[in-house]
Design an enzyme around this catalytic site. Structure first.
Site, PDB file in Angstrom:
ATOM      1  N   ASP A  69      -3.694  -5.603  -3.485  1.00 39.06           N
ATOM      2  CA  ASP A  69      -4.394  -4.425  -3.989  1.00 39.06           C
ATOM      3  C   ASP A  69      -5.774  -4.408  -3.331  1.00 39.06           C
ATOM      4  O   ASP A  69      -6.616  -5.256  -3.611  1.00 39.06           O
ATOM      5  CB  ASP A  69      -4.502  -4.511  -5.521  1.00 39.06           C
ATOM      6  N   LYS A  77      -9.844   6.112  -6.629  1.00 42.34           N
ATOM      7  CA  LYS A  77     -11.177   5.512  -6.573  1.00 42.34           C
ATOM      8  C   LYS A  77     -11.879   5.907  -5.265  1.00 42.34           C
ATOM      9  O   LYS A  77     -12.224   7.052  -5.105  1.00 42.34           O
ATOM     10  CB  LYS A  77     -11.057   3.995  -6.756  1.00 42.34           C
ATOM     11  N   ARG A 137       9.802  16.366  -4.252  1.00 40.51           N
ATOM     12  CA  ARG A 137       9.844  14.980  -4.756  1.00 40.51           C
ATOM     13  C   ARG A 137      10.121  14.019  -3.601  1.00 40.51           C
ATOM     14  O   ARG A 137       9.688  12.874  -3.618  1.00 40.51           O
ATOM     15  CB  ARG A 137      10.881  14.835  -5.873  1.00 40.51           C
TER      16      ARG A 137
END
Ligand SMILES: *Cc1c(COP(=O)(O)O)cnc(C)c1O
Length: 399
Positions: A182, A207, A57
């Site tokens: 972004d 993407k 983690r």
């Protein structure tokens, strides 16, 4: 490596320190934890006083190789990888925002981001001002009133609106606000927001970075002083990237420049083709000289990207007739893959909105988003052509 071109960076950046056994490829390290004979060494590693790993983690070698590659491409000091683009966006926002803070952004952000602004941030008493996308004067006025974060996305989804990053970064600096961008649609091949004055750049790695529609991921890049805080948020809140996904995205990224250049070139040709079509009412593509902010796009982008949107005459009925006729097409909610993908705004980017909300945003029911794949340009144009011919013949039967 920092001096190399982006086509060299996608192949070589970040990998060497994470290779093992003389292998030429980065390993997928799935082990959740790491073994220590020496308790002092373990303790010092856990405290971050010496390099090494304790628990996935916190850190993982495969994930770090991905972080090293993307940070080099975005000309950033550091990067923090997440389990999805939305995890990256929400974690970046929640790292810096406190009750009473103010955010200035645009109306046209990604649907999930818009929900954070309109639903979740108000819950913690953060005030969000969403300006008309492309109205730079309004944004400057709102920023000048004072804010903690200026959040931008350019080009936008699905209408490909363009915001001047450099201009708004100057306005943000004047009031001490952080600028988050972004950069998913542009990719680091076509746009580097940090070079335009932004503080943090965010990607949905799902993407174009991954490019093969088989792994979710997200990342935030920027100065280490900022990303260290985001890293701390991630290590506790837990939306870290999975090592398998890191490997798939790392592998996909090696062809990022080849893909994006091919896709952007095709997108330009397709946008011009669409402008000549009877059944098309409007075409949105920042590479077209008719785009209202083409000049800004030309200044801040190296290429205009792979996403083209069109508005069909006949609205949703036309989309329903035409979409099944396309041969080289996935009809799906994602974008940025090697295959060409088509999706109506109503079922993809703005599915959470009501008809009225879409109308306020200027999103027509006939809007069809096309994520141009790496197929041959002529084949994609021929495919659209036969689908338009079919659509016209169907409409003639009706009259
Ligand atoms: C897809 C997308 C996101 C969200 O990314 P996920 O990986 O799906 O969480 C954010 N911003 C933009 C522009 C996107 O296209």
């Amino acid at each position: 490596m920092e001096q190399a071109g982006s086509g060299t960076k996608v192949v070589w950046a970040g990998e060497k320190p994470f290779r093992a056994f003389g292998a030429t490829q980065v390993p997928v390290v799935l082990s959740v934890a790491y073994d220590y004979d020496d308790v002092d060494e373990w303790y010092e590693t856990a405290l971050g006083n010496r390099p090494g790993y304790t628990y996935n983690r916190m850190d993982n070698p495969t994930v770090q190789a991905f972080e090293a590659k993307i940070r080099t491409l975005e000309c950033a000091e550091a990067a923090v990888a997440f389990s999805s683009g939305m995890a990256a966006i929400s974690s970046a926002l929640y790292t810096f925002l406190r009750p009473g803070d103010r955010v200035v952004s645009v109306k046209d952000t990604y649907g999930g981001t818009n929900k954070i602004f309109t639903e979740f941030l108000p819950n913690i008493d953060v005030d969000v001002e969403l300006c008309t996308t492309g109205d730079h004067d309004q944004m400057e006025r709102e920023i000048a009133k004072g804010c903690k974060i200026v959040y931008l996305e350019t080009p936008t989804n699905p209408t490909l609106k363009i915001t001047d990053i450099n201009r708004l970064a100057k306005a943000a600096k004047a009031v001490g606000a952080l600028v988050l961008v972004d950069n998913t649609f542009a990719t680091p091949i076509n746009q580097n927001p940090l070079r335009l004055g932004a503080d943090l750049v965010i990607h949905s790695a799902t993407k174009f970075l991954g490019g093969h529609a088989d792994a979710l991921g997200g990342v935030v890049c920027g100065a280490k002083a900022l990303t260290d805080k985001i890293y701390h948020y991630r290590e506790i809140n837990g939306a870290t990237m999975d090592p398998w996904s890191a490997y798939l995205i790392l592998r996909g990224m090696k062809t990022l420049k080849l893909r994006v250049n091919q896709q952007s070139g095709s997108a330009m040709e397709i946008a011009k083709f669409l402008q000549s079509q009877k059944m098309v009412e409007a075409v949105y593509y920042p590479g077209l000289p008719t785009h209202p902010n083409h000049d800004i796009a030309k200044r801040q982008m190296h290429g205009f990207g792979a996403i083209v949107s069109m508005v069909l005459k006949g609205e949703m009925e036309a989309i329903k007739v035409m979409l099944p006729k396309l041969k080289y097409a996935n009809r799906a909610g994602n974008l940025g893959a090697v295959e060409t993908i088509y999706g109506p705004a109503r079922t993809t980017s703005h599915v959470e909105c009501t008809l009225e909300e879409r109308q306020i945003l200027g999103i027509s029911e006939g809007l069809l988003r096309m994520s141009v794949g790496i197929e041959d340009t002529e084949d994609l144009i021929a495919d659209l052509k036969q689908a338009f011919e079919y659509l016209e013949s169907k409409l003639e039967q009706h009259v």
